[in-house]
Design a protein around this motif. Structure first.
Motif, mmCIF file in Angstrom:
data_model
loop_
_atom_site.group_PDB
_atom_site.id
_atom_site.type_symbol
_atom_site.label_atom_id
_atom_site.label_comp_id
_atom_site.label_asym_id
_atom_site.label_seq_id
_atom_site.Cartn_x
_atom_site.Cartn_y
_atom_site.Cartn_z
ATOM 1 N N THR A 242 -32.765 31.980 99.623
ATOM 2 C CA THR A 242 -31.701 31.543 98.732
ATOM 3 C C THR A 242 -31.748 32.373 97.455
ATOM 4 N N THR A 266 -28.675 36.421 109.123
ATOM 5 C CA THR A 266 -27.362 35.783 109.187
ATOM 6 C C THR A 266 -27.089 35.046 107.884
ATOM 7 N N THR A 267 -25.850 35.107 107.380
ATOM 8 C CA THR A 267 -25.491 34.292 106.224
ATOM 9 C C THR A 267 -25.231 32.861 106.677
ATOM 10 N N ASP A 269 -23.157 29.189 105.819
ATOM 11 C CA ASP A 269 -21.973 28.701 105.125
ATOM 12 C C ASP A 269 -22.296 27.435 104.334
ATOM 13 N N GLU A 274 -24.685 28.936 110.646
ATOM 14 C CA GLU A 274 -24.669 30.392 110.678
ATOM 15 C C GLU A 274 -23.242 30.904 110.573
ATOM 16 N N GLN A 275 -23.053 31.941 109.754
ATOM 17 C CA GLN A 275 -21.712 32.446 109.480
ATOM 18 C C GLN A 275 -21.582 33.907 109.926
ATOM 19 N N ASP A 276 -21.983 34.862 109.110
ATOM 20 C CA ASP A 276 -21.842 36.282 109.438
ATOM 21 C C ASP A 276 -23.182 36.850 109.891
ATOM 22 N N ALA A 292 -23.355 42.117 102.371
ATOM 23 C CA ALA A 292 -23.156 40.665 102.373
ATOM 24 C C ALA A 292 -22.240 40.332 101.204
ATOM 25 N N LEU A 300 -26.087 32.608 97.477
ATOM 26 C CA LEU A 300 -26.165 33.383 98.719
ATOM 27 C C LEU A 300 -27.363 32.876 99.511
ATOM 28 N N ARG A 301 -27.103 32.449 100.766
ATOM 29 C CA ARG A 301 -28.189 31.945 101.610
ATOM 30 C C ARG A 301 -28.234 32.755 102.898
ATOM 31 N N LEU A 302 -29.435 33.183 103.252
ATOM 32 C CA LEU A 302 -29.646 34.049 104.407
ATOM 33 C C LEU A 302 -30.687 33.426 105.332
#
Length: 464
Positions: A242, A266-267, A269, A274-276, A292, A300-302
């Motif tokens: 994060t 992965t990003t 949402d 999982e998003q992108d 990103a 921003l969360r990965l």
């Protein structure tokens, strides 16, 4: 914003900075080599020569007696190790100056460093602050080093030749013994091959392993996306990362993994789903940089899947490397910038799987919080020698997929048909600042017989 006391320092983004010197003092900049001296008159930027020959440092005026120095750190010549910000007075001493301060702003108007001079005494010239190279990036230091013998003493102490030493009261030349603070020792950042403990966070502003520099001759300032000190974290195996406090917009994420298992990034949402998908690789010891987008009103969360130790760095898009006509070597996915005119991009790829290259054309795209639709320019499998045409910058060139080594360079680069967009467009909650016209040539030729900076100093400073 980092508010510094005398002697304090901190990393700043390697992007075009706008530096405000308040208090109504005369302002100049000295560009120094590793030896602590200028190479000649051209490395002195002041009212009669407001633009450095390289175009990377410029002096402009501003309202309320504020002087502005523009310093494009990404383009400063490799021989220059430090840029001094100098303030001086013609009448009285610096202790009589009210509101003497120096503050550095990023292209989006965000303050990244500030120093309020609180202990000036009888000196008439002072090195207020300096920008210096460290660990592949740039740092800002609050210096506050005064010179009782004035600007002549400060200048000669840094290699500027003065025709005649300025006499002091009572006769005789003032001996010059400048004290230049030594750069602090900065520990090296983690590199691939490290074996970190299970969960270690390196503080914001830690030295970056990747050099966020742009090669000379790339042309144009970069003014798109949020600017901030890089965020770095190292750890081991799967994790969720994060990054708080970033303005919305595109950023670069570098991932280095030491291991031979599956790697995915992965990003997530707003619902923590999982998003992108940014990385999906079975390559050993994965390394790469990907795009990103920081969402609005949330961090921003990965989500990271990895086997073994890893390092993640989130940095501004403006810190990405720029494409030039000099061939550069790369490995894995990457994010590059193009700021020149129309050109051809030559790519030599030595991987076995897909090579996918996309471009994002920013001209006319007014939303700094998101990238425009991408255009795919390469999508091939196996070793390739490709040359593709690029439109005029500013462009983001994304090597979305590349599993092996590759080289890239520009060919047949044409001049820009229009000035690059001026940095400093207003962002919500951030006041803009008055950048000078980037297409304007502020260079002033020396009048005949003036003797340049030497003559100006020896005659008593001003000659307007």
């Amino acid at each position: 914003m980092s508010v510094l006391v005398k002697g304090g320092n901190g990393f700043v983004p390697s992007v075009p900075l706008r530096i405000a010197v308040s208090g109504g003092v005369d302002t100049m900049a000295l560009l120094l080599t590793d030896g602590g001296a200028v190479r000649g008159d051209g490395d002195v930027v002041f009212h009669a020569a407001p633009t450095h020959p390289s175009g990377t440092v410029r002096l402009t005026g501003g309202p309320g007696g504020t002087a502005w120095l523009e310093a494009d750190l990404s383009g400063v010549e490799a021989q220059i190790a430090r840029v001094l910000v100098v303030g001086s007075t013609e009448h009285g001493a610096l202790r009589d100056v009210r509101g003497l301060s120096v503050e550095a702003f990023a292209p989006d108007g965000t303050s990244v460093a500030r120093y309020d001079v609180a202990d000036a005494a009888g000196e008439t010239a002072m090195v207020l602050a300096e920008l210096y190279r460290r660990a592949g990036g740039w740092k800002f230091r609050a210096v506050g080093q005064g010179y009782v013998n004035g600007l002549v003493g400060l200048a000669t102490g840094h290699g500027v030749h003065v025709a005649e030493a300025q006499p002091r009261a009572g006769g005789g030349a003032v001996p010059v013994t400048p004290v230049v603070p030594a750069a602090p020792v900065v520990p090296a950042g983690p590199v691939p091959g490290f074996a970190p403990p299970p969960d270690v966070t390196v503080p914001v502003g830690a030295p970056a392993v990747v050099t966020p520099s742009a090669a000379a001759g790339a042309g144009g300032a970069w003014a798109y996306g949020p600017v901030f000190a890089p965020y770095t974290k190292i750890g081991r195996n799967n994790d969720v990362i994060t990054v708080n406090g970033l303005l919305p917009g595109p950023v670069v994420v570098q991932l280095d993994v030491q291991g031979d298992g599956y790697t995915a990034l992965t990003t997530l949402d707003r619902r923590n789903k999982e998003q992108d998908n940014l990385v999906n690789s079975t390559e050993d010891d994965f390394r790469g940089r990907v795009l990103a987008t920081v969402p609005a009103n949330r961090p921003l969360r990965l989500k990271l899947e990895a086997e073994g130790p890893w390092r993640v760095e989130v940095s501004p898009l403006a810190a990405a490397r720029r494409l030039t006509e000099d061939e550069a070597e790369f490995r894995g996915p990457d994010v590059l910038l193009h700021t020149g005119g129309v050109a051809d991009l030559a790519v030599h790829y030595r991987g076995d799987d897909n090579l996918i290259v996309n471009i994002y054309e920013l001209d006319g795209h007014g939303d700094p919080t998101a990238l425009p639709e991408d255009e795919n320019v390469i999508n091939e499998i196996g070793e390739r020698n490709e040359t593709v045409p690029l439109p005029e910058g500013p462009l983001v060139v994304q090597f979305e997929m590349a599993d092996g080594p590759w080289r890239a360079r520009l060919k047949r680069v044409q001049p820009l048909s229009r000035p690059m967009p001026a940095p400093g467009a207003a962002r919500e909650g951030v006041a803009p600042h008055p950048f000078a016209d980037p297409g304007k040539d502020d260079t002033v030729a020396w009048p005949p017989g003036t003797g340049g900076i030497s003559g100006w100093l020896s005659r008593g400073r001003r000659d307007r």
